[in-house]
Design a protein around this motif. Structure first.
Motif, mmCIF file in Angstrom:
data_model
loop_
_atom_site.group_PDB
_atom_site.id
_atom_site.type_symbol
_atom_site.label_atom_id
_atom_site.label_comp_id
_atom_site.label_asym_id
_atom_site.label_seq_id
_atom_site.Cartn_x
_atom_site.Cartn_y
_atom_site.Cartn_z
ATOM 1 N N ASN A 156 0.813 -1.225 0.000
ATOM 2 C CA ASN A 156 0.000 0.000 0.000
ATOM 3 C C ASN A 156 0.844 1.271 0.000
ATOM 4 N N THR A 195 4.453 4.085 -8.752
ATOM 5 C CA THR A 195 3.090 3.592 -8.593
ATOM 6 C C THR A 195 3.103 2.341 -7.712
ATOM 7 N N THR A 196 2.365 2.368 -6.613
ATOM 8 C CA THR A 196 2.332 1.226 -5.704
ATOM 9 C C THR A 196 1.449 0.116 -6.268
ATOM 10 N N ARG A 198 -1.215 -1.205 -4.953
ATOM 11 C CA ARG A 198 -2.628 -0.862 -4.836
ATOM 12 C C ARG A 198 -3.049 0.161 -5.892
ATOM 13 N N GLU A 199 -2.159 1.070 -6.221
ATOM 14 C CA GLU A 199 -2.474 2.046 -7.265
ATOM 15 C C GLU A 199 -2.553 1.360 -8.628
#
Length: 320
Positions: A156, A195-196, A198-199
């Protein structure tokens, strides 16, 4: 001039729906046409005189053949110039599409979509192992460093991770005088430019919607400069291996960007052979490399992806 000849000449001129000649070429062509029409009147008069008197008009060629020959040359030249100009303008904005490359991207997308999705928890970490290089510019020690890097990033993005870097060759970075072959551990903090998981998971998996969002996020207009969008897609490919639907959508979105071509015998940065895809609009024109049999993404000729997975703790590797 007979009505048939006038109609034939009219058909040679561009219709309103066709590309318009530049003003100077149009004026020149019109002037030439009027001059030829005037000559045609004279030639017709000469022919009439011949018929009436029986006297030949001199060494002039037959009026009809000469008229069409002279008019056809400037018209053909103008049309060729106009065609080259149109193609040149289109080529500067929209690179040609290589259908073989588009088909390959879509096959890669199909293979990616068939991968099994992994259930991921917020308390876990995404592990990505890569090999690449970096220019070192130092007063006493400059050159190109080759390194291997392992990243552990919180799913996250809300907890620090770890970057483990091993210098394989070349000079050390300033302030990082670790011997070659010795891992150096650095705390990996959240990066707003990264960008993670979750993203990534929240991105649309429809290729058209995904490409539209990428264009918007990168402020890439999608017509003249597609390099930024391609750069963003390339940055996401390693992590997207863990999200089959998104992974497939990224390749299908890339297939919609003109200028892709096949590199039949490519190698990633680690030297692994494969088939490559190169994009004209990338500033550095790097090549994405895929295994020829499995079509799995190996990385690029600048960065090789050695491993990817999800682990419970930093320092762990998938399967340990």
């Amino acid at each position: 001039m007979s009505p048939e000849e006038r109609e034939a000449l009219a058909r040679l001129l561009p219709s309103p729906g066709e590309p318009v000649l530049p003003n100077d070429r149009h004026d020149l062509l019109q002037e030439h046409l009027m001059r030829e029409l005037a000559q045609d009147v004279t030639a017709t008069s000469d022919v009439s005189a011949t018929q009436e008197t029986g006297t030949a008009p001199g060494p002039r060629e037959p009026a009809r053949r000469r008229r069409f020959a002279l008019i056809a040359v400037p018209l053909a030249t103008a049309a060729a110039v106009a065609a080259v100009a149109v193609l040149g303008m289109a080529g500067s904005d929209t690179p040609p599409t290589d259908q073989e490359a588009v088909d390959l991207l879509n096959r890669i997308a199909t293979v990616a979509a068939e991968k099994k999705a992994v259930t991921v928890r917020d308390d876990q970490y995404v592990y990505i192992s890569t090999q690449g290089s970096e220019k070192v510019e130092d007063v006493q020690n400059s050159g190109t460093q080759t390194f291997r890097r392992a990243n552990w990033t919180a799913v996250n993005g809300k907890r620090p991770g770890l970057a483990r870097i091993t210098r394989l060759s070349g000079p050390a970075l300033p302030g990082h005088d670790v011997p070659k072959g010795t891992p150096e551990d650095l705390t990996l903090y959240s990066d707003p430019n990264v960008t993670t998981y979750r993203e990534l998971e929240a991105l649309p998996t429809d290729p058209d919607a995904l490409l539209k969002k990428i264009y918007a996020d990168t402020k890439d207009d999608g017509s003249i400069n597609r390099g930024q969008a391609l750069e963003r897609i390339g940055e996401m490919l390693a992590d997207a291996k863990l999200l089959p639907e998104l992974n497939a959508a990224l390749y299908r979105a890339a297939a919609k960007i003109p200028g892709v071509s096949v590199v039949r015998n490519a190698k990633d940065f680690a030297g692994r052979p494969g088939i490559g895809l190169s994009f004209k609009d990338r500033d550095d024109r790097d090549t994405w490399v895929f295994d020829k049999k499995s079509l799995n993404y190996l990385g690029s000729d600048e960065v090789a992806v050695l491993g990817a997975g999800v682990v419970d703790k930093v320092g762990e590797t998938p399967g340990t």
